[in-house]
Scaffold this motif. Structure first.
Motif, mmCIF file in Angstrom:
data_model
loop_
_atom_site.group_PDB
_atom_site.id
_atom_site.type_symbol
_atom_site.label_atom_id
_atom_site.label_comp_id
_atom_site.label_asym_id
_atom_site.label_seq_id
_atom_site.Cartn_x
_atom_site.Cartn_y
_atom_site.Cartn_z
ATOM 1 N N UNK A 150 -5.775 6.727 -2.333
ATOM 2 C CA UNK A 150 -6.466 7.203 -1.131
ATOM 3 C C UNK A 150 -5.710 6.767 0.113
ATOM 4 N N UNK A 151 -5.548 7.698 1.039
ATOM 5 C CA UNK A 151 -4.857 7.389 2.283
ATOM 6 C C UNK A 151 -3.369 7.212 2.123
ATOM 7 N N UNK A 152 -2.836 7.558 0.940
ATOM 8 C CA UNK A 152 -1.405 7.442 0.707
ATOM 9 C C UNK A 152 -0.942 6.045 0.335
ATOM 10 N N UNK A 153 -1.874 5.103 0.197
ATOM 11 C CA UNK A 153 -1.491 3.736 -0.157
ATOM 12 C C UNK A 153 -1.032 3.687 -1.609
ATOM 13 N N UNK A 154 0.129 3.076 -1.823
ATOM 14 C CA UNK A 154 0.698 3.006 -3.160
ATOM 15 C C UNK A 154 -0.020 1.962 -4.006
ATOM 16 N N UNK A 155 -0.205 2.285 -5.271
ATOM 17 C CA UNK A 155 -0.773 1.332 -6.218
ATOM 18 C C UNK A 155 0.158 1.234 -7.415
ATOM 19 N N UNK A 156 0.461 0.018 -7.830
ATOM 20 C CA UNK A 156 1.295 -0.190 -9.003
ATOM 21 C C UNK A 156 0.425 -0.057 -10.248
ATOM 22 N N UNK A 157 0.779 0.883 -11.096
ATOM 23 C CA UNK A 157 0.006 1.160 -12.298
ATOM 24 C C UNK A 157 0.446 0.267 -13.451
#
Length: 233
Positions: A73-80
């Motif tokens: 959301x909002x373009x925030x990167x998340x490390x999967x």
């Protein structure tokens, strides 16, 4: 893929990288792997593949570390996910007849072997032991993903950061001093791994440091109280 292409890695190197599945292959299948594997070098921050790319290769890390990330959301990167030497990835999307849903990025200087998934598919249709290995691997990954989803969506900030630190310790281990985590992540990457904003990650790291649980030295995380991290998890 703009990475440097190499065909110089030895069969021994590929065998070590694919140790978990190599033992399931016949000599002929091993030779096919060696013939078809394409070795590439990626520098820190370089993408191995991106969201939307075709899932054409099984990627085996021969040296280095890789993160799989996705914009939320909002373009925030998340490390999967985060991976290390001798781990492989990139096959789930192919078996699901999908394009890649994450971006794979080299955390540091990385050498990888890319094996065509069409070859993997061919071998799995001939080799029940290899097919069962992939079924088990996908099942384990699914279970880990479920656990991680609960952690990232239901736990408070301190617990999420503690889980991230424990994950890094379990995945990459310690430096020779037995206290420094052998993974150097930026504050932004720690935030992406913990599903929080960078500012929250910085504040929580500072709180842990003030409490004497850890010490930050640039990107180095020195753990002073592992039990406290576990208690916060």
């Amino acid at each position: 893929m703009a990475a440097t292409k190499k065909k110089t890695a030895t069969g021994v190197t590929l065998q070590m990288g694919l140790e978990d599945i190599w033992k399931f292959l016949t000599i002929e299948q091993q030779e096919l792997m060696l013939d078809e594997a394409e070795h590439r070098v990626y520098e820190k921050g370089e993408a191995i593949y991106q969201v939307g790319d075709g899932s054409n290769y099984l990627v085996c890390i021969l040296r280095g570390r890789v993160k799989l990330e996705k914009a939320g959301a909002g373009g925030r990167m998340q490390i999967i996910r985060m991976l290390r030497t001798c781990e492989f990835f990139g096959y789930r999307s192919y078996f699901a007849s999908q394009v890649h849903s994450t971006t794979a990025v080299a955390i540091d200087h990385t050498i990888a072997a890319l094996i065509p998934m069409k070859l993997i598919e061919l071998i799995t249709t001939q080799n029940a032991r290899l097919a069962m290995y992939f079924i088990r691997a996908l099942s384990v990954d699914l279970g880990a993903s479920d656990e991680r989803t609960v952690s990232l969506t239901q736990k408070h900030i301190r617990a999420r950061l503690s889980d991230a630190l424990l994950f890094l310790i379990d995945k990459y281990g310690w430096e020779s001093d037995g206290k420094t985590v052998s993974a150097y992540l930026s504050r932004e990457e720690i935030a992406a791994l913990s599903n929080m904003t960078t500012s929250n990650a910085i504040r929580t790291l500072s709180a842990f440091e003030k409490e004497g649980i850890i010490k930050m030295d640039g990107r180095r995380i020195i753990v002073n109280d592992l039990d406290a991290i576990r208690e916060n998890s």
